[in-house]
Design an enzyme around this catalytic site. Structure first.
Site, PDB file in Angstrom:
ATOM      1  N   GLU A 161       0.828  -1.213   0.000  1.00  0.00           N
ATOM      2  CA  GLU A 161       0.000   0.000   0.000  1.00  0.00           C
ATOM      3  C   GLU A 161       0.859   1.257   0.000  1.00  0.00           C
ATOM      4  O   GLU A 161       0.691   2.138   0.838  1.00  0.00           O
ATOM      5  CB  GLU A 161      -0.967   0.002   1.190  1.00  0.00           C
ATOM      6  CG  GLU A 161      -2.063  -1.034   1.103  1.00  0.00           C
ATOM      7  CD  GLU A 161      -3.059  -0.750  -0.012  1.00  0.00           C
ATOM      8  OE1 GLU A 161      -3.285   0.428  -0.318  1.00  0.00           O
ATOM      9  OE2 GLU A 161      -3.580  -1.734  -0.586  1.00  0.00           O
ATOM     10  N   ASP A 162       1.794   1.338  -0.937  1.00  0.00           N
ATOM     11  CA  ASP A 162       2.585   2.556  -1.158  1.00  0.00           C
ATOM     12  C   ASP A 162       3.607   2.871  -0.076  1.00  0.00           C
ATOM     13  O   ASP A 162       4.158   3.961  -0.073  1.00  0.00           O
ATOM     14  CB  ASP A 162       1.670   3.783  -1.316  1.00  0.00           C
ATOM     15  CG  ASP A 162       1.211   3.926  -2.747  1.00  0.00           C
ATOM     16  OD1 ASP A 162       1.587   3.070  -3.552  1.00  0.00           O
ATOM     17  OD2 ASP A 162       0.496   4.879  -3.041  1.00  0.00           O
ATOM     18  N   ALA A 163       3.843   1.949   0.844  1.00  0.00           N
ATOM     19  CA  ALA A 163       4.866   2.238   1.847  1.00  0.00           C
ATOM     20  C   ALA A 163       6.234   1.940   1.250  1.00  0.00           C
ATOM     21  O   ALA A 163       6.336   1.313   0.194  1.00  0.00           O
ATOM     22  CB  ALA A 163       4.621   1.404   3.082  1.00  0.00           C
ATOM     23  N   ARG A 179      -0.478   2.959 -12.021  1.00  0.00           N
ATOM     24  CA  ARG A 179      -0.157   4.383 -12.141  1.00  0.00           C
ATOM     25  C   ARG A 179       0.594   4.713 -13.429  1.00  0.00           C
ATOM     26  O   ARG A 179       0.729   5.882 -13.793  1.00  0.00           O
ATOM     27  CB  ARG A 179       0.665   4.820 -10.942  1.00  0.00           C
ATOM     28  CG  ARG A 179      -0.136   4.795  -9.670  1.00  0.00           C
ATOM     29  CD  ARG A 179       0.637   5.472  -8.570  1.00  0.00           C
ATOM     30  NE  ARG A 179       0.949   4.548  -7.499  1.00  0.00           N
ATOM     31  CZ  ARG A 179       0.141   4.256  -6.510  1.00  0.00           C
ATOM     32  NH1 ARG A 179      -1.024   4.830  -6.441  1.00  0.00           N
ATOM     33  NH2 ARG A 179       0.483   3.416  -5.570  1.00  0.00           N
ATOM     34  N   GLY A 210       5.189   7.780  -0.824  1.00  0.00           N
ATOM     35  CA  GLY A 210       4.973   6.675   0.094  1.00  0.00           C
ATOM     36  C   GLY A 210       5.515   7.003   1.468  1.00  0.00           C
ATOM     37  O   GLY A 210       6.406   7.844   1.604  1.00  0.00           O
TER      38      GLY A 210
END
Lengths: 600, 378
Positions: A217-219, A401, A369
């Protein structure tokens, strides 16, 4: 006959519109009309619009005549020798400024080789369609438009060297990156805008892979070793300002350590860092609630009677102390005067900001992130050559993206780092991908930028080859240290007795309408009641008239203001907010009557 | 006749279930099956105190956030616009009297449903006004005459004779009084009966254009479509009552999407069903998955009173017993003032009031109370 409007107002008619426009333009190019005036023709309405008002966005373009741009090599040579400048080009009628309306009537060529006899203008550079920050994005022509805008926004929030004279300044709420660098993959705008004087990111090694799910999740997962070596390290500055104000009647504030008899005196402990002048000393370590500038003010309300009484001498404490949840070191103290001649004290607090879990990082391509995990260097994956990535970026962020430029920068950065040169990644005019790949092969790496890597914990070889390279990463100013908040008990609002709102006031986290509904949906009725107990009160209610009665603690008896003492009065537990609405109804002339009944 | 073993289950199980058990099961196992069915039936009942309304609201509300605001277009020559998605759901649940896109689905009896003459039927349904079949209108100022040149092809399409048009013009409201219609070949000549001004003549011309000649009032567009081997007619604009009177229409399936019209023509039970169908259609079209029972509950609350009540402050909310609950939802001042005038009592029987007072809400664990049986000491 074509109607002509000047700045939206009707000005007259023109017989031959084409001739008129042509003469207007040539006059403007010769300098007879101001270069910021524009003319446009609306085919549908058959109207000519001349605009000279302020607030229009103008764009400079090279004028093209019969397919040949007026800007020649001769001009460029003169420009290079500094014989002529921009203004000369405008005055000579080589470059002109168009507004949005006039651009609609023009045919602008993107590049010189696209020119046809129909073209009226030529773009100075394809990059001119972007603003400053957007043109800094490397390989911007390989990026989805919406992402480019996000990348541009992120760039503006990045922590960097915002100014070189920061020690002399008292800026509010600024961050300073300790070891800023120039990016490896550059755009010509980096050079043009003197980016080396105010850089805002660092070149790091990024591996595109997962790490125990801590970068989902974008971390991103960060190497602890990189942080220790200075990656993303920044300092946060915030000033505390106070001045000696003058009030009517010759009274004024006084910056000093407050006396103990001052109204609102905190405690000796809070004033311990103040020197004799009432100001903290530089390099003092301060915590929340510590007083930075001691100050006493005259009493707020002065009645004529008080002026002569002893009580008027009681002054009020109005020191500036560090806010709740903040800490730092006093960096700089300045004592000056402001425009009105009042004494002005400014204290700058500095707080080192080492990257921690929850801090925000971003590449130039809108790939933001937060830090999900900080891993000891020994546990990080490593390549056959012993390279350990600084950041592990999740591959799941890429397909949806479509940030192709993000991957291109990794490739370009890797090539640049190995070849020891900067890569030209200017949007629309960058080094081709094939050339970069070929160069990477010649440097002894795989052309697809992947490498064999090993698990840092077990030493096992990963089955997949990992896409790894160098890229420019930015740290954003959104840091956990500025946002973290929690509360168990704390301040309440005076009116409703409910918890205050917001981090600055050490407020509670609101359990709102929809959250309440989830409790009801679960049938967790008693838990819901407990959640809303924050403002519960016990009020005595008169059984006779249904109004709230009075409890006299001194005499230990309850009585009703209407019915007296000889009635039954019972205690009821209600929310204070409800007691408040009962009072407000009474104030409106509505008689809210509580009828009590045994619950069980 | 119910089986011997099933007698004891009457009243405990729904009739339909008992019937099914009797049909399917061999007589020897009937009792065992019925017992198990009863157990299963009891366990799937909603517990007392379950907040069904709130769960329904959440179950509809959450997927509602994912709905698109797009309107859906029919492909084809006669393009039709249909309100779909969230706007349509809001429209239904608010109980709006005038909906954005009233529509009908007209099912036909055999042989028309096989496609025979469906175009002709459809054209007959469509409300046609004089203006649509006119080719040209001339005004004779000197003689105060209006000359209408008709498009004979269109007339033929509609199976109309010019004399019939003249007849309906002669009977039309507002027009008949002022003019006399006469057929002259392709032209209808309208002469003013009394001397009038030129202005009146112009007004008359506009009136004439709006005179309906054939079709059913309110049906603005017709679109014959084929759906699974069957032909039906979709219309824009509704007139359920008139359509159901036609003899070639399958009255059992023909439906309008205007719930108020359904309430007027078919009654409140049909309306309840229409609400469920219409909401479910939208949800299905959006590819969402909402249990139909949530929608049934909403439709029930909207129609229990016998008339349609929207989920608005004028509809269902105004029926709430509690003053505080009503006041907490839109226009609080009005409710408090009215309650003060009439001396209303709030019994605190629902959720919102009890949250306001910080009392346990009477749902779930907050519902049951204790009743102590006191035995007198002897």
């Amino acid at each position: 006959m074509t109607e002509v409007f000047l700045n939206g107002k009707f000005a007259g008619d023109v017989e031959n519109k084409d001739e008129f426009i042509e003469s207007f333009k040539s006059e403007r190019r010769q300098g007879g009309i101001h270069y910021q005036a524009n003319v446009s023709y609306d085919h549908e309405l058959d109207q000519l619009m001349i605009e000279s008002s302020r607030g229009r966005v103008l764009r400079p373009l090279i004028i093209v005549k019969e397919g040949i741009p007026l800007l020649t090599d001769k001009h460029i040579k003169q420009l290079q020798k500094n014989e002529i400048n921009w203004t000369d080009l405008v005055q000579q009628g080589i470059i002109e400024f168009l507004d949005a309306a006039e651009e609609e009537n023009s045919l602008v060529a993107f590049r010189e080789d696209e020119l046809t006899p129909e073209h009226t203008h030529l773009e100075i550079s394809p990059l001119a369609m972007f603003g400053l920050a957007t043109s800094l994005v490397p390989f911007g022509d390989y990026l989805q438009g919406a992402r480019l805008i996000i990348g541009n926004k992120n760039l503006k929030q990045s922590v960097g060297l915002y100014t070189a004279n920061f020690p002399q300044r008292m800026d509010m709420d600024v961050n300073l990156l300790h070891y800023p660098q120039m990016p490896l993959a550059q755009s010509i705008m980096h050079e043009l805008s003197n980016y080396d004087k105010h850089p805002s990111g660092q070149n790091i090694i990024v591996a595109v892979m997962t790490y125990k799910g801590y970068n989902m999740e974008d971390a991103v997962v960060i190497n602890k070793g990189s942080i220790d070596r200075g990656f993303g390290r920044a300092t946060y500055y915030r000033p505390a300002i106070s001045e000696e104000l003058r009030y009517s009647g010759g009274l004024m504030d006084q910056i000093s350590i407050p006396d103990k008899d001052v109204k609102g005196y905190k405690s000796e402990q809070d004033y311990r860092l103040l020197e004799d002048d009432g100001i903290v000393f530089p390099e003092a370590k301060v915590k929340e609630e510590d007083v930075l500038i001691g100050k006493v003010s005259p009493p707020r309300f002065l009645s004529s009677l008080d002026e002569y009484s002893l009580a008027s001498n009681i002054r009020r404490e109005s020191s500036i102390s560090l806010r709740h949840g903040e800490r730092g070191i006093i960096d700089f103290v300045a004592v000056t005067e402001n425009e009105e001649g009042n004494k002005l004290v400014q204290v700058r607090i500095r707080d080192p900001r080492i990257p921690e879990v929850g801090d925000k990082f971003v590449s130039s391509h809108g790939q933001k992130g937060v830090v999900g995990l900080i891993v000891p260097e020994s546990d990080m994956p490593y390549s056959a050559k012993g390279i350990v990535p600084d950041i592990i970026f999740s591959p799941h962020g890429i397909p949806s993206r479509m940030t192709v430029s993000h991957m291109l920068e990794l490739l370009a950065g890797k090539t640049g780092a190995l070849a020891g040169r900067y890569i030209d990644a200017t949007t629309f005019d960058n080094e081709p991908e094939e050339a970069l790949r070929a160069e990477l092969v010649s440097l002894g790496f795989k052309e697809d930028c992947t490498e064999m890597m090993y698990n840092g914990i077990t030493g096992e070889k990963y089955l997949a080859r990992i896409f790894i390279g160098n890229m420019y990463y930015l740290r954003l100013k959104h840091m956990v240290a500025n946002k973290i908040q929690s509360r168990a008990r704390g301040p309440i609002q005076l009116l409703t007795r409910q918890p205050t709102e917001g981090r600055a006031k050490e407020g509670g986290l609101r359990l709102g309408e929809m959250e309440k509904d989830t409790f009801v949906a679960h049938g967790a009725s008693l838990l819901l009641k407990e959640r809303f107990d924050s403002d519960k009160t016990i009020v005595p209610v008169c059984e006779e008239c249904g109004l709230i009665a009075i409890e006299d603690y001194v005499k230990d008896k309850k009585y009703c203001p209407v019915c007296g003492e000889k009635v039954e009065i019972n205690d009821v537990e209600i929310s204070y907010a409800f007691k408040l609405i009962l009072d407000e109804l009474k104030a409106l002339g509505v008689y809210p009557k509580l009828k009590l009944k045994a619950k069980y | 006749m119910v089986h011997q073993d099933l007698k004891e289950f009457e009243g405990k199980l729904p009739e339909l279930l008992i019937k099914q058990i009797e049909e399917i099961c061999p007589a020897s196992k009937i009792k065992k099956v019925a017992k198990m069915a009863l157990k299963e039936y009891e366990s799937s009942k909603i517990d007392p105190g379950e907040s069904v309304g709130l769960v329904a609201a959440q179950s509809i509300g959450e997927p509602g956030t994912q709905m698109t605001l797009n309107t859906f277009h029919f492909a084809g020559v006669a393009e039709m616009n249909v309100t779909m998605g969230l706007p349509r759901i809001i429209e239904i649940l608010d109980g709006r009297k005038t909906i954005k896109t009233p529509m009908m689905e007209i099912f036909l009896k055999s042989p028309y449903n096989k496609g025979k003459g469906i175009r002709e039927i459809a054209m007959k349904l469509k409300e046609t006004k004089v203006g649509e079949i006119i080719h040209e209108i001339q005004i004779n100022l000197a003689e105060l005459k209006i000359l209408c040149h008709f498009n004979m092809d269109k007339l033929a399409d509609l199976d109309l004779k010019i004399s019939k048009v003249a007849d309906s013009l002669g009977k039309a409201k507002g027009v008949a009084k002022e003019v006399k219609a006469k057929v002259e070949g392709d032209i209808i000549v309208l002469k003013m009966k009394e001397e009038g001004s030129i202005n009146e003549l112009y007004k008359l011309k506009e009136k004439i254009k709006n005179v309906p000649i054939c079709g059913i009032k309110g049906i603005k567009q017709v679109l014959p479509v084929k759906r699974k081997e069957e032909f039906l007619i979709i219309t824009a604009g509704t007139n359920l009552k008139k359509i159901l009177e036609l003899d070639f229409v399958d009255t059992t399936r023909t439906i309008s999407n205007d719930i108020y019209e359904i309430a007027a023509v078919l009654g409140i039970e049909a309306t309840r069903h229409a609400i469920i169908d219409e909401v479910f259609k939208v949800i299905e079209a959006q590819g969402l998955n909402i249990d139909i029972r949530h929608i049934m509950l909403v439709a029930d609350t909207m129609t229990v009173s016998g008339v349609i009540k929207g989920i608005t402050r004028y509809g269902v909310v105004s029926e709430k017993a509690s003053v505080l609950a009503r006041a907490s939802f839109e226009t609080p001042i009005r409710h408090i003032v009215n309650a003060a005038l009439t001396g209303e009592t709030d019994k605190l029987n629902s959720v919102v009031e009890n949250v306001m007072l910080n009392q346990a809400v009477p749902v779930g664990t907050g519902l049951p109370g204790l009743k102590v049986k006191t035995t007198k000491e002897k």
